[in-house]
Design a protein around this motif. Structure first.
Motif, PDB file in Angstrom:
ATOM      1  N   ASP A 127      53.725  43.069  39.968  1.00  0.00           N
ATOM      2  CA  ASP A 127      52.376  43.288  39.474  1.00  0.00           C
ATOM      3  C   ASP A 127      51.645  44.231  40.429  1.00  0.00           C
ATOM      4  O   ASP A 127      51.764  44.097  41.653  1.00  0.00           O
ATOM      5  CB  ASP A 127      51.591  41.972  39.399  1.00  0.00           C
ATOM      6  N   PRO A 128      50.876  45.163  39.882  1.00  0.00           N
ATOM      7  CA  PRO A 128      50.128  46.065  40.757  1.00  0.00           C
ATOM      8  C   PRO A 128      49.032  45.304  41.511  1.00  0.00           C
ATOM      9  O   PRO A 128      48.427  44.372  40.992  1.00  0.00           O
ATOM     10  CB  PRO A 128      49.517  47.093  39.802  1.00  0.00           C
ATOM     11  N   THR A 129      48.806  45.710  42.745  1.00  0.00           N
ATOM     12  CA  THR A 129      47.759  45.121  43.580  1.00  0.00           C
ATOM     13  C   THR A 129      46.540  46.038  43.568  1.00  0.00           C
ATOM     14  O   THR A 129      46.598  47.165  43.062  1.00  0.00           O
ATOM     15  CB  THR A 129      48.239  44.964  45.029  1.00  0.00           C
ATOM     16  N   LEU A 130      45.478  45.586  44.172  1.00  0.00           N
ATOM     17  CA  LEU A 130      44.284  46.416  44.317  1.00  0.00           C
ATOM     18  C   LEU A 130      44.636  47.704  45.058  1.00  0.00           C
ATOM     19  O   LEU A 130      44.172  48.784  44.680  1.00  0.00           O
ATOM     20  CB  LEU A 130      43.187  45.643  45.056  1.00  0.00           C
ATOM     21  N   HIS A 147      32.465  44.821  38.881  1.00  0.00           N
ATOM     22  CA  HIS A 147      33.363  45.287  39.934  1.00  0.00           C
ATOM     23  C   HIS A 147      32.905  44.907  41.338  1.00  0.00           C
ATOM     24  O   HIS A 147      33.438  45.413  42.330  1.00  0.00           O
ATOM     25  CB  HIS A 147      33.576  46.797  39.810  1.00  0.00           C
ATOM     26  N   THR A 148      31.938  44.012  41.419  1.00  0.00           N
ATOM     27  CA  THR A 148      31.531  43.450  42.705  1.00  0.00           C
ATOM     28  C   THR A 148      30.957  42.065  42.426  1.00  0.00           C
ATOM     29  O   THR A 148      30.324  41.841  41.408  1.00  0.00           O
ATOM     30  CB  THR A 148      30.540  44.356  43.457  1.00  0.00           C
ATOM     31  N   LEU A 194      38.668  42.028  44.330  1.00  0.00           N
ATOM     32  CA  LEU A 194      39.465  41.272  43.363  1.00  0.00           C
ATOM     33  C   LEU A 194      40.535  42.190  42.766  1.00  0.00           C
ATOM     34  O   LEU A 194      40.242  43.317  42.364  1.00  0.00           O
ATOM     35  CB  LEU A 194      38.561  40.745  42.241  1.00  0.00           C
ATOM     36  N   ASP A 195      41.781  41.720  42.720  1.00  0.00           N
ATOM     37  CA  ASP A 195      42.846  42.529  42.113  1.00  0.00           C
ATOM     38  C   ASP A 195      42.475  42.879  40.677  1.00  0.00           C
ATOM     39  O   ASP A 195      42.060  42.014  39.896  1.00  0.00           O
ATOM     40  CB  ASP A 195      44.182  41.781  42.126  1.00  0.00           C
ATOM     41  N   CYS A 196      42.624  44.119  40.321  1.00  0.00           N
ATOM     42  CA  CYS A 196      42.237  44.635  39.009  1.00  0.00           C
ATOM     43  C   CYS A 196      42.930  43.892  37.868  1.00  0.00           C
ATOM     44  O   CYS A 196      42.356  43.724  36.793  1.00  0.00           O
ATOM     45  CB  CYS A 196      42.555  46.122  38.922  1.00  0.00           C
ATOM     46  N   ILE A 197      44.169  43.443  38.114  1.00  0.00           N
ATOM     47  CA  ILE A 197      44.938  42.810  37.050  1.00  0.00           C
ATOM     48  C   ILE A 197      44.411  41.432  36.659  1.00  0.00           C
ATOM     49  O   ILE A 197      44.919  40.828  35.724  1.00  0.00           O
ATOM     50  CB  ILE A 197      46.439  42.725  37.391  1.00  0.00           C
ATOM     51  N   GLY A 225      42.674  43.273  27.743  1.00  0.00           N
ATOM     52  CA  GLY A 225      42.015  42.774  28.943  1.00  0.00           C
ATOM     53  C   GLY A 225      41.225  41.510  28.675  1.00  0.00           C
ATOM     54  O   GLY A 225      40.968  41.130  27.533  1.00  0.00           O
ATOM     55  N   GLU A 226      40.828  40.851  29.776  1.00  0.00           N
ATOM     56  CA  GLU A 226      40.140  39.568  29.668  1.00  0.00           C
ATOM     57  C   GLU A 226      39.100  39.481  30.781  1.00  0.00           C
ATOM     58  O   GLU A 226      39.327  39.952  31.889  1.00  0.00           O
ATOM     59  CB  GLU A 226      41.181  38.468  29.827  1.00  0.00           C
TER      60      GLU A 226
END
Length: 114
Positions: A50-53, A78-79, A87-90, A99-100
């Motif tokens: 999984d991609p990270t931030l 986003h903050t 927070l990791d985007c995923i 998305g959720e």
């Protein structure tokens, strides 16, 4: 009925496999922009990560994103007081699915998540 069996099995298999880049998802946008799957998921696509931030911010600058969404009603998505901008985007943006709103696990925000 036996001649249809291989066709039926092939159809069931195709429907059960995850979409590599389904129309309208973020993965589609990345593919159309020429971003290779390995850029987000690592070199071994048989065992993707999984991609990270850190992965996301190699291409997507965090500060301009926070600034761009500062006027979103209720609260900037986003903050936050919990994670700031780390927070990791995923947690919200799923590359291969819709998305959720992660925040709505505890809060009620009306964010549209692409």
């Amino acid at each position: 009925m036996k001649p249809l069996r291989p066709l039926l099995l092939s159809l069931l298999l195709a429907l059960s496999l995850p979409a590599v880049a389904a129309d309208g998802f973020l993965a589609d946008r990345h593919v159309k922009a020429g971003v290779a799957c390995q850029s987000c998921h690592g070199p071994d696509l048989k065992n993707p990560v999984d991609p990270t931030l850190d992965d996301c911010t190699k291409c997507h600058s965090l500060k301009p994103l926070v600034e761009k969404t500062k006027d979103v009603k209720g609260h900037n998505p986003h903050t936050s007081p919990h994670y700031q901008d780390q927070l990791d985007c995923i947690n919200c943006h799923f590359g291969h699915a819709e998305g959720e709103n992660f925040c709505n696990q505890c809060h009620t925000f009306d964010f549209k998540v692409p």
